[in-house]
Design an enzyme around this catalytic site. Structure first.
Site, PDB file in Angstrom:
ATOM      1  N   SER A 233       0.834  -1.215   0.000  1.00 26.05           N
ATOM      2  CA  SER A 233       0.000   0.000   0.000  1.00 26.05           C
ATOM      3  C   SER A 233       0.866   1.262   0.000  1.00 26.05           C
ATOM      4  O   SER A 233       0.656   2.172  -0.818  1.00 26.05           O
ATOM      5  CB  SER A 233      -0.984  -0.002   1.170  1.00 26.05           C
ATOM      6  OG  SER A 233      -0.359  -0.346   2.383  1.00 26.05           O
ATOM      7  N   HIS A 263      -2.187  -8.947   1.708  1.00 26.77           N
ATOM      8  CA  HIS A 263      -1.867  -7.713   2.453  1.00 26.77           C
ATOM      9  C   HIS A 263      -3.043  -7.445   3.409  1.00 26.77           C
ATOM     10  O   HIS A 263      -3.392  -8.302   4.219  1.00 26.77           O
ATOM     11  CB  HIS A 263      -1.625  -6.608   1.411  1.00 26.77           C
ATOM     12  CG  HIS A 263      -0.992  -5.351   1.913  1.00 26.77           C
ATOM     13  ND1 HIS A 263      -0.371  -5.223   3.132  1.00 26.77           N
ATOM     14  CD2 HIS A 263      -0.895  -4.099   1.336  1.00 26.77           C
ATOM     15  CE1 HIS A 263       0.092  -3.986   3.280  1.00 26.77           C
ATOM     16  NE2 HIS A 263      -0.229  -3.285   2.205  1.00 26.77           N
ATOM     17  N   HIS A 309       5.401 -13.035   7.360  1.00 24.24           N
ATOM     18  CA  HIS A 309       5.605 -11.621   7.027  1.00 24.24           C
ATOM     19  C   HIS A 309       6.829 -11.474   6.135  1.00 24.24           C
ATOM     20  O   HIS A 309       7.784 -12.248   6.254  1.00 24.24           O
ATOM     21  CB  HIS A 309       5.787 -10.778   8.295  1.00 24.24           C
ATOM     22  CG  HIS A 309       5.519  -9.328   8.053  1.00 24.24           C
ATOM     23  ND1 HIS A 309       6.491  -8.450   7.675  1.00 24.24           N
ATOM     24  CD2 HIS A 309       4.365  -8.612   8.116  1.00 24.24           C
ATOM     25  CE1 HIS A 309       5.951  -7.253   7.511  1.00 24.24           C
ATOM     26  NE2 HIS A 309       4.665  -7.317   7.771  1.00 24.24           N
ATOM     27  N   ARG A 318       2.165  -5.580  17.019  1.00 22.63           N
ATOM     28  CA  ARG A 318       0.759  -5.170  16.878  1.00 22.63           C
ATOM     29  C   ARG A 318      -0.152  -6.322  17.301  1.00 22.63           C
ATOM     30  O   ARG A 318      -1.195  -6.116  17.909  1.00 22.63           O
ATOM     31  CB  ARG A 318       0.484  -4.737  15.423  1.00 22.63           C
ATOM     32  CG  ARG A 318       1.356  -3.555  15.000  1.00 22.63           C
ATOM     33  CD  ARG A 318       1.222  -3.247  13.523  1.00 22.63           C
ATOM     34  NE  ARG A 318       1.693  -4.338  12.677  1.00 22.63           N
ATOM     35  CZ  ARG A 318       1.651  -4.353  11.352  1.00 22.63           C
ATOM     36  NH1 ARG A 318       1.149  -3.312  10.709  1.00 22.63           N
ATOM     37  NH2 ARG A 318       2.108  -5.373  10.656  1.00 22.63           N
ATOM     38  N   ASP A 373      -2.704  -9.091  11.393  1.00 17.89           N
ATOM     39  CA  ASP A 373      -4.056  -9.508  11.041  1.00 17.89           C
ATOM     40  C   ASP A 373      -4.538 -10.748  11.785  1.00 17.89           C
ATOM     41  O   ASP A 373      -5.708 -11.120  11.687  1.00 17.89           O
ATOM     42  CB  ASP A 373      -4.131  -9.765   9.524  1.00 17.89           C
ATOM     43  CG  ASP A 373      -3.871  -8.486   8.741  1.00 17.89           C
ATOM     44  OD1 ASP A 373      -4.377  -7.435   9.165  1.00 17.89           O
ATOM     45  OD2 ASP A 373      -3.153  -8.535   7.732  1.00 17.89           O
TER      46      ASP A 373
END
Ligand code: HAX
Length: 436
Positions: A233, A263, A309, A318, A373
């Protein structure tokens, strides 16, 4: 303290001069080499672009302007945006001034709602969001100033204006998409004086008697804002912006990249996978059942969403931050419990699967740990946001902050148009022939 505009007015000329000096003195030094595998492999690890808003260390995860993410998890989205852009935290006055900017700019033009209502009912919420951003391009202040004639040094000024307009409207549009797509068509308006995260939570219209959903939204918007410059992105936004396409074109393009399942869309895929396991095993699956299901997924040629990743080689901080939130606010939620159990089982499964891949002559799985995620969807689900095709839209509201901060700084620097050299397979074959 000065406002965001005033801080940048002072910082950007110094930033530009500092980079000019760096280039004069060290411009010919080599910082990266490229192998054939990298040229075919998504340029993984090639150092060929600059991002000063944040860095992602393989062993540390996200560091925003020198501050590890988990040390700044209490910051609100407004503060994160200020930090990304300036490297400084706003004081109370600067934060209030930025909140007033968002208040002032939050009105969404009626033609956006007309367009969204006219879209086919099976349009993906990400397609709706990106279309809405694109259709507002006619309002770009950068485009207007550019056509009137403007100095290169000033490019960042109307870009900041465009950025603030986009950011202020984005939670309103995103929440509007949620309301019209999933809750009938009644929109909830932006509340003047309420912070960015709580406003977004409020406009979604989900029940929040304790205020903990608003707290989650602040955390969510903080955690997803930036992840250095090379991810799909940010890199796409940068490339499109480098041709001086304005912020509307650039952000819409970047978010189109976020909409891919490898993504940002992974959060939708990930919750889907978790719910499948709960349905198949009629409740929170045991570790053995999860192991079996994970192998079944892998053996059918699919990835386990939320794991792996391109840069990270440890558990994503995160994920850790979201996990901590879950432990504090929803420890007995069955979906959250399944996420926790998956975290116990899947890294080991991926390790074993990776070893099998290597034996079969394939690449290893470079990182078996959860990414952002893997757990975020379970939290949204708990608060009643059960429509997981929508999750990447929430991600987008946040990621726009990082992409816009990078775009503004690149305009401040006057970064060159992106144009790496591509080579043909024929060229590679000829070139490697005589190499050792
Ligand atoms: N499950 C199964 N296989 C995996 C895997 C996973 N979770 N992660 C990596 N692999 C496989 C890759 O598909 C690749 O296989 P091939 O060589 O056969 O193509 C191999 O392992 C080597 O890949 P890698 O070097 O470890 O990882 P990449 O840098 O190529 O890809 C991805 C990174 C994030 C795309 C990858 O780990 C993946 O597909 N993960 C699942 C999807 C996901 O969670 N995406 C979200 C990432 C975070 C993000 O951007 N959020 O927005």
């Amino acid at each position: 303290m000065a406002t965001l505009q005033e801080v940048l007015q002072e910082q950007i000329p110094k930033y530009r001069d500092g980079i000019k000096k760096l280039l004069r003195e060290h411009g010919d030094k080599v910082i990266s080499q490229v192998t054939v595998a990298q040229a075919y492999g998504g340029m993984r690890g090639v150092k060929g672009m600059i991002c000063d808003t944040s860095v992602v260390g393989p062993d540390t995860g996200l560091i925003v302007r020198g501050r590890p993410l988990l040390e700044i998890k209490e910051l609100w989205p407004e503060e994160i945006f200020f930090l990304l852009l300036t490297g400084e935290l706003p004081d109370a006055d600067a934060k209030a001034a930025l909140q007033q900017e968002f208040d002032r700019r939050s009105q969404v033009p009626e033609y956006v709602w007309d367009l969204l209502r006219a879209m086919p009912p099976d349009s993906h919420p990400m397609c709706m969001l990106d279309t809405a951003i694109l259709v507002m391009e006619r309002e770009s202040i950068f485009r207007e100033w550019y056509h009137k004639g403007m100095k290169k040094e000033d490019y960042w000024v109307p870009t900041l204006d465009d950025a603030l307009n986009i950011l202020a409207r984005l939670p309103v549009i995103a929440a509007g998409i949620y309301r019209m797509r999933y809750k009938g068509s009644s929109l909830i308006h932006w509340t003047h004086g309420l912070d960015f995260g709580a406003n977004f939570a409020n406009m979604l219209g989900l029940p929040d008697p304790t205020g903990s959903f608003a707290k989650l939204m602040r955390l969510y918007l903080n955690f997803h804002a930036d992840h250095e410059g090379g991810n799909v992105s940010a890199n796409t936004c940068h490339t499109v912006g480098s041709s001086l396409s304005d912020a509307y074109y650039s952000i819409s393009a970047g978010l189109n990249g976020l909409a891919g399942p490898l993504h940002g869309l992974a959060n939708q895929e990930c919750l889907g996978w978790i719910l499948e396991t709960i349905e198949k095993f009629d409740g929170v699956p045991s570790e053995e059942q999860l192991r079996e299901y994970a192998f079944k997924t892998l053996n059918s040629g699919q990835v386990i969403p939320g794991y792996g990743h391109a840069v990270l080689r440890v558990t994503d901080p995160r994920f850790t931050g979201f996990h901590d939130f879950g432990v504090d606010h929803l420890p007995n939620d069955p979906v959250f419990k399944t996420v926790e159990r998956v975290f116990k089982v899947v890294p080991k499964v991926l390790e074993e699967f990776s070893a099998e891949r290597v034996k079969a002559g394939k690449n290893p799985i470079a990182n078996v740990w959860p990414n952002v995620d893997a757990g975020s969807g379970a939290l949204l689900y708990h608060y009643g946001m059960t429509e997981f095709p929508y999750y990447t839209v929430v991600f987008s509201v946040s990621r726009a902050m990082g992409m816009l901060a990078q775009l503004i700084l690149n305009r401040g620097l006057g970064t060159a148009i992106t144009r790496p050299k591509s080579v043909s397979t024929e060229w590679i074959k000829k070139t490697v022939k005589d190499m050792k």
